[in-house]
Enzyme design. Sequence first.
Site, PDB file in Angstrom:
ATOM      1  N   HIS A 713       6.468   6.803   5.268  1.00  0.00           N
ATOM      2  CA  HIS A 713       6.390   5.523   4.567  1.00  0.00           C
ATOM      3  C   HIS A 713       5.440   5.623   3.383  1.00  0.00           C
ATOM      4  CE1 HIS A 713       3.110   5.580   7.515  1.00  0.00           C
ATOM      5  NE2 HIS A 713       2.452   4.720   6.734  1.00  0.00           N
ATOM      6  N   ARG A 723      -5.182  -6.680  -3.107  1.00  0.00           N
ATOM      7  CA  ARG A 723      -4.558  -6.721  -1.781  1.00  0.00           C
ATOM      8  C   ARG A 723      -5.445  -5.972  -0.787  1.00  0.00           C
ATOM      9  NH1 ARG A 723       0.400  -3.080   0.354  1.00  0.00           N
ATOM     10  NH2 ARG A 723       0.748  -4.102   2.369  1.00  0.00           N
TER      11      ARG A 723
END
Length: 732
Positions: A713, A723
Amino acid sequence: MKVSLVLLFSGFLVCALFPPTNCAEQRVPEDKLLVVTVATKQTDGFRRFLRSAKHFNYTVKVLGQGEKWTGGDYMSAPGGGQKVRLLKEALEKMKDEDKIILFIDSFDLVFASGPKELLKKFQQARHKVVFSSESLIWPDRHLEDKHPHVREGSRFLGSGAFIGYLPNIKEMVADWTGEDKDSDQLFFTKIYINPDKRKSINITLDNKCRMFQNLHGALDEVLLKFEDGRVRVRNVLYDTLPVIVHGNGPTKLQINYLGNYIPNAWTFESGCTVCHEDLYSLTALKESEYPLVMIGIFIQQPTPFVTVFFERLLKLQYPKKKLKLFIYNQEAHHERQVSSFLQEHGSLYQDVKLIGPEEEMDEAAVRNLGFDMCRKDKDCDYFFSLDIEVVLKNENTLKILIEQNLPVLAPMITRTGRLWSNFWGALSAEGYYARSEDYVDIVQGRRLGVWNVPYVSSVYLMKAGLLRSELKDYELFNSHILDPDMAYCHNIRNKGIFMYVTNMHTFGRILSTEKYETSYLHNDLWQIFENPMDWQERYIHENYTHMIKDKLIETPCPDVYWFPVFNDVACDHIVEEMEHFGKWSGGGNADTRIQGGYENVPTIDIHMNQINYEKNWQQFLVEYIAPITEKMFPGYYTKAHFDLAFVVRYKPDEQPSLKPHHDASTFTINLALNQVGLDYQGGGCRFLRYNCSIDAPRKGWALMHPGRLTHYHEGLPTTAGVRYIAVSFVDP
């Protein structure tokens, strides 16, 4: 209730006091029995006595109402002569020679059975006057040898309870010429040890406690006996069931304990039968008619979840304009929370008084000050004492306590998983904690009721009228040897005021403060071990506990599970804690924080162990992640070990994304700590094998996925804002 009222009862027949014959013995109607007592004021003990008398339909005549008590303090020194004087005056007005007089104390005495049994046992004694007996002689030990010896039982006279025919009792008190402060016990003792008078008046003692049980010197002999719908005291030494139980001398706490049950205050069949008597209903009142309550809030040490405490205070179901706040904050650490609460909500209350750490008042002085403010405020009806460590979950607590209409009443609170509570069921000989026989049953809720106890703390409601009457001159928390809480209860007990605790409802709990650290920005984050329930309520998502039942676990990609864990507060606190710490890694491959010093796929992050949070984080994984893992991956069990747990920061101009990689874990937890669209743009996670992306991670939700082999991933680019995610490589 007017204590002078005669209590009516049905007329049973009782055997008369004559030697037995072959024919049936004549019985005296019960209406010939008159209970006589002295009570110059109505106390809690007197009301308890009247309740038990009414239960058995005794006829009671009260002497001395409205008079000043001048009989001395015979708790610590001889006294009580005023009782004899009043009795003598009352008997002179009585003419019925068949009348049977039961003369008893009332502040520390309860009936355990009715007139029928009492008169039957009186008849069986075969004397015209019967006194209670004691195993200890008082007040003159030099008279011991003059007392008649008995083969079995107690041989010393107790003056707190006796029964006899009117003419004989008249004869007995006729020679009284003493002062009110003289000893009634000594007066009756001298009559009893005089052989001529003893024979003339026909006096004996209830040696085996068939009628009267004096507790002083006999506590080891007495047990509660639960019968069908009623409770007795059994004397196990003589195997008798006394009709009257008297907490004479220093046994006031023991009679209070027994009075929680006798004669039917609490039974196994009916539970608490007195909990709904004499209530003060608020239901019909308008809010403007509610009693005014001064809430005393006491902050004496660094305490977790203070912000939550004030949030709960706001939710208390009681008109704010009928509340005054008295806040004592000894801790500079909590000034910010107190100030914030008062700035935002202080105007809701009728009045606010704040005592800060700069005033350097000690605990006893400030608690006395709070009481005194209520005492001097003619509008103050109650003082509600509330320590900061109390977690008051029941929003109706204040209403419940007021409606119970008792002098001092504490809602029972406990410490989670322990037998600790805010009351003591008994006291040791030194005046410290002792466990009563029913303590565990009360704390664990197997016996529900309102209990007369010797000690309450942390949270309790007190009638302000007491502060203006019995306690008007008292600094209740002062003592040279006792802590303020113990001094308060000691002073209340000495005034004969009853303290109660109720476990009729669930009220809340009390925090552990022993290991509370104050060196962090959000210290409550470190409370997962000490106060796990409060930690959960503060930080875990509201849907977490029912997400499996309600099927809230989503599967956005194969073997990727998405579920709510943290609420917004938890996310914000973790982010703010990391930014407060501020030592973000540089994002390079060289990393001295990890074994080997080299990171293949570096991020800009802070490890949990850098802020001493690794043990707390593992506990979080064990308690809240492991159960989901075992549910979604059947047959796999984890202890949530990890080598790496860290918070990653993504910024467009710093590190916007992360290249494709495997994780060094059996499974990984990726927890979003802020909100896409609000705090940042872009971001998310893409699983390359499945060409599947989660583009809009929800704040507080966790992604759980296998770390190796199948779930290659990458972190998608953050295009604006900042973030934050919390990542854990579990079972490496």
